[in-house]
Design a protein around this motif. Structure first.
Motif, PDB file in Angstrom:
ATOM      1  N   PRO A   1      -4.531 112.134  69.497  1.00  0.00           N
ATOM      2  CA  PRO A   1      -3.522 112.464  70.251  1.00  0.00           C
ATOM      3  C   PRO A   1      -1.880 112.677  68.757  1.00  0.00           C
ATOM      4  O   PRO A   1      -1.162 113.176  68.541  1.00  0.00           O
ATOM      5  N   GLY A   2      -2.037 110.664  68.639  1.00  0.00           N
ATOM      6  CA  GLY A   2      -0.694 110.781  67.497  1.00  0.00           C
ATOM      7  C   GLY A   2      -0.081 110.790  65.862  1.00  0.00           C
ATOM      8  O   GLY A   2       0.812 110.774  65.753  1.00  0.00           O
ATOM      9  N   TRP A   3      -1.401 111.385  65.573  1.00  0.00           N
ATOM     10  CA  TRP A   3      -1.203 111.752  64.689  1.00  0.00           C
ATOM     11  C   TRP A   3      -0.950 112.630  64.204  1.00  0.00           C
ATOM     12  O   TRP A   3      -1.750 114.306  64.275  1.00  0.00           O
ATOM     13  N   LYS A   4       0.151 113.323  63.103  1.00  0.00           N
ATOM     14  CA  LYS A   4       0.353 113.989  62.456  1.00  0.00           C
ATOM     15  C   LYS A   4      -0.302 114.004  61.628  1.00  0.00           C
ATOM     16  O   LYS A   4      -0.821 115.315  61.087  1.00  0.00           O
ATOM     17  N   LYS A   5      -0.712 112.927  60.495  1.00  0.00           N
ATOM     18  CA  LYS A   5      -1.766 113.824  59.647  1.00  0.00           C
ATOM     19  C   LYS A   5      -2.327 112.026  58.718  1.00  0.00           C
ATOM     20  O   LYS A   5      -1.967 110.762  59.697  1.00  0.00           O
ATOM     21  N   VAL A   6      -3.480 112.707  58.964  1.00  0.00           N
ATOM     22  CA  VAL A   6      -4.725 111.111  58.026  1.00  0.00           C
ATOM     23  C   VAL A   6      -4.787 111.307  56.522  1.00  0.00           C
ATOM     24  O   VAL A   6      -5.613 112.279  56.592  1.00  0.00           O
ATOM     25  N   ARG A   7      -4.457 110.863  56.047  1.00  0.00           N
ATOM     26  CA  ARG A   7      -5.496 110.809  54.713  1.00  0.00           C
ATOM     27  C   ARG A   7      -6.628 109.277  54.607  1.00  0.00           C
ATOM     28  O   ARG A   7      -5.511 108.042  54.761  1.00  0.00           O
ATOM     29  N   VAL A   8      -7.296 109.378  54.441  1.00  0.00           N
ATOM     30  CA  VAL A   8      -8.364 108.462  53.356  1.00  0.00           C
ATOM     31  C   VAL A   8      -8.248 108.589  52.218  1.00  0.00           C
ATOM     32  O   VAL A   8      -9.045 109.036  51.509  1.00  0.00           O
ATOM     33  N   PHE A   9      -8.623 107.207  51.536  1.00  0.00           N
ATOM     34  CA  PHE A   9      -8.818 106.819  50.497  1.00  0.00           C
ATOM     35  C   PHE A   9     -10.175 105.813  50.121  1.00  0.00           C
ATOM     36  O   PHE A   9      -9.541 105.102  50.673  1.00  0.00           O
ATOM     37  N   ASP A  10     -11.374 106.422  49.734  1.00  0.00           N
ATOM     38  CA  ASP A  10     -12.227 105.257  49.507  1.00  0.00           C
ATOM     39  C   ASP A  10     -12.486 104.638  48.110  1.00  0.00           C
ATOM     40  O   ASP A  10     -12.958 106.358  47.180  1.00  0.00           O
ATOM     41  N   SER A  11     -12.882 103.995  47.824  1.00  0.00           N
ATOM     42  CA  SER A  11     -13.285 103.285  45.936  1.00  0.00           C
ATOM     43  C   SER A  11     -14.548 102.455  46.164  1.00  0.00           C
ATOM     44  O   SER A  11     -14.100 101.718  47.555  1.00  0.00           O
ATOM     45  N   GLU A  12     -15.079 102.647  45.623  1.00  0.00           N
ATOM     46  CA  GLU A  12     -15.908 101.216  45.282  1.00  0.00           C
ATOM     47  C   GLU A  12     -15.122 100.599  44.186  1.00  0.00           C
ATOM     48  O   GLU A  12     -15.037 100.812  43.388  1.00  0.00           O
ATOM     49  N   VAL A  13     -15.936  98.752  44.643  1.00  0.00           N
ATOM     50  CA  VAL A  13     -15.058  98.007  43.415  1.00  0.00           C
ATOM     51  C   VAL A  13     -16.366  97.203  43.232  1.00  0.00           C
ATOM     52  O   VAL A  13     -16.900  96.260  44.217  1.00  0.00           O
ATOM     53  N   THR A  14     -16.168  96.298  41.742  1.00  0.00           N
ATOM     54  CA  THR A  14     -16.970  95.491  41.779  1.00  0.00           C
ATOM     55  C   THR A  14     -15.827  93.827  41.781  1.00  0.00           C
ATOM     56  O   THR A  14     -14.499  93.797  41.658  1.00  0.00           O
TER      57      THR A  14
END
Length: 105
Positions: free
Chosen positions: A92-105
């Motif tokens: 309820p408190g989130w105006k915006k959420v951005r998710v960045f997922d990446s694969e790393v080695t």
């Protein structure tokens, strides 16, 4: 070459971005989102206001950073009751959420 790990970065913009509300979300991240099976790194914190170069994105309040050993660990985390509770308590408190997922080695 070994299998890649998964880096899960989430950036929250809050309706109320006061210091108290930001810290409350950081504390909730630590309570609900740390210590899951397969986590190799966890951190959560507020935007660093000192870094204001043109390339620095300033459009978030709290950053969450989790590295999982495998994609399966990430997938299990997404369905875990503590993760679900975190979303229910904080969304309820989130105006915006951005998710960045990446694969790393």
């Amino acid at each position: 070459m070994s299998n890649p790990m998964l880096v899960h970065n989430v950036f929250f913009t809050l309706f109320d971005n006061s210091a108290q509300t930001r810290q409350k979300l950081v504390d909730s991240c630590k309570k609900h989102l740390s210590g899951h099976p397969g986590e190799v790194y966890f951190s959560a914190g507020i935007l660093c206001p000192a870094l204001t170069r043109p390339v620095n994105d300033q459009e978030f309040d709290v950053g969450l950073h989790v590295v999982f050993r495998t994609m399966a660990d990430h997938d299990a985390y997404q369905q875990h009751p503590r993760h679900i509770r975190f979303i229910e308590e904080n969304k309820p408190g989130w105006k915006k959420v951005r998710v960045f997922d990446s694969e790393v080695t």
